[in-house]
Design a protein around this motif. Sequence first.
Motif, short mmCIF file in Angstrom:
data_model
loop_
_atom_site.label_atom_id
_atom_site.label_comp_id
_atom_site.label_asym_id
_atom_site.label_seq_id
_atom_site.Cartn_x
_atom_site.Cartn_y
_atom_site.Cartn_z
N THR A 164 0.84 -1.19 0.00
CA THR A 164 0.00 0.00 0.00
C THR A 164 0.88 1.24 0.00
N ALA A 165 0.61 2.16 -0.89
CA ALA A 165 1.44 3.37 -1.00
C ALA A 165 1.20 4.29 0.19
N ARG A 166 2.26 4.59 0.90
CA ARG A 166 2.19 5.54 2.01
C ARG A 166 2.65 6.93 1.57
N PHE A 167 3.28 6.99 0.39
CA PHE A 167 3.65 8.25 -0.26
C PHE A 167 3.33 8.16 -1.74
N GLU A 168 2.96 9.28 -2.32
CA GLU A 168 2.89 9.44 -3.76
C GLU A 168 4.03 10.35 -4.17
N MET A 169 4.74 9.99 -5.22
CA MET A 169 5.89 10.79 -5.62
C MET A 169 5.46 12.07 -6.34
N VAL A 170 5.95 13.18 -5.87
CA VAL A 170 5.73 14.47 -6.52
C VAL A 170 6.78 14.66 -7.62
N THR A 171 8.02 14.31 -7.31
CA THR A 171 9.10 14.34 -8.30
C THR A 171 9.27 12.91 -8.82
N ARG A 172 9.13 12.73 -10.11
CA ARG A 172 9.23 11.38 -10.69
C ARG A 172 10.61 10.80 -10.50
#
Length: 330
Positions: A272-280
Amino acid sequence: MPSPTSDDPHIPVLIETILRECAPVRGLWLDGTLGAGGYTRALLAAGADRVIGVDRDPLALQMAADWAAPYGDRLRLVAGTFSDLDGLAGEPLDGVVLDLGVSSMQLDQAERGFSFMRDGPLDMRMSQSGPSAADLVNTSDEGVLADILYHYGEERASRRIAHAIVLARTVEPIQTTAKLAEIVSKCLPRPKPGQSHPATRSFQAIRIAVNTEFQELADGLNAAERALKPGGLLAVVTFHSLEDRIVKRFFQLASGQESNANRYAPAKVDTTARFEMVTRKAVAPDDVEVARNPRARSAKLRVGRRTDAPALTLAPAELGLPEIQKKGRR
């Protein structure tokens, strides 16, 4: 947290990029590496309601007295390490910024012993307390020294340098940065024009060991995950590949992006994603910033946004932290 060699020494590396990637800046932020206050002031100017400035260096907090007063209760200064940032904050955060490594003000003070460019006591303690670099260099087992130089500095001549250090300290203790730099330099070829000083990697490695920087980083990333609200942002600036590798690994695991290279390996328990990346991918400074501040040339920025998934704690081994075997001391 190197700063530009311009009229204002407090403009931090990649700050414009951070503000752009984290816009709109609002709510409560924590600057885990206060230093000269460049990030903190930029966040307050950009719209943060409040900022908590944390630093383990007493000098950083003393210097803040010169500029902090106008911010009133919008700014809270805290002595401590960012590995404890969730406890130091005491409340959920909208953003965390970490600017890793040694600061310009520390490098520029010979008496702090961080730089081989300025002779001074072999200290390197960010907190100005605990065992110093001189203690480590003069008492560690030769094998431990070699491991530190190799794993924390990626120094290929680590065994040769460690042996030379042990030989030199049998004659007299190694007490100054100039003496250590001289010992290291004699073990390596003369640098060609444009190459870094021969002692660069060794000084980096010893500083990291003295300040337990990799463990602090691992703990700080986990603490930020616990402290951030859903939607909160974590921005991390690194200055060498070892730091960036740890941060990249953290975000890969925390965002569920780690590839399963071995199809026979056990399935991951929780992706489960606990972070979504803002910078790819990692963002580097542009040519203009590097020209203004050569110390920024190796900087990389990664930014992630916290989801509402429950926080987990990643172990040092999961983040790829180098492990130094603690052998006997002599």
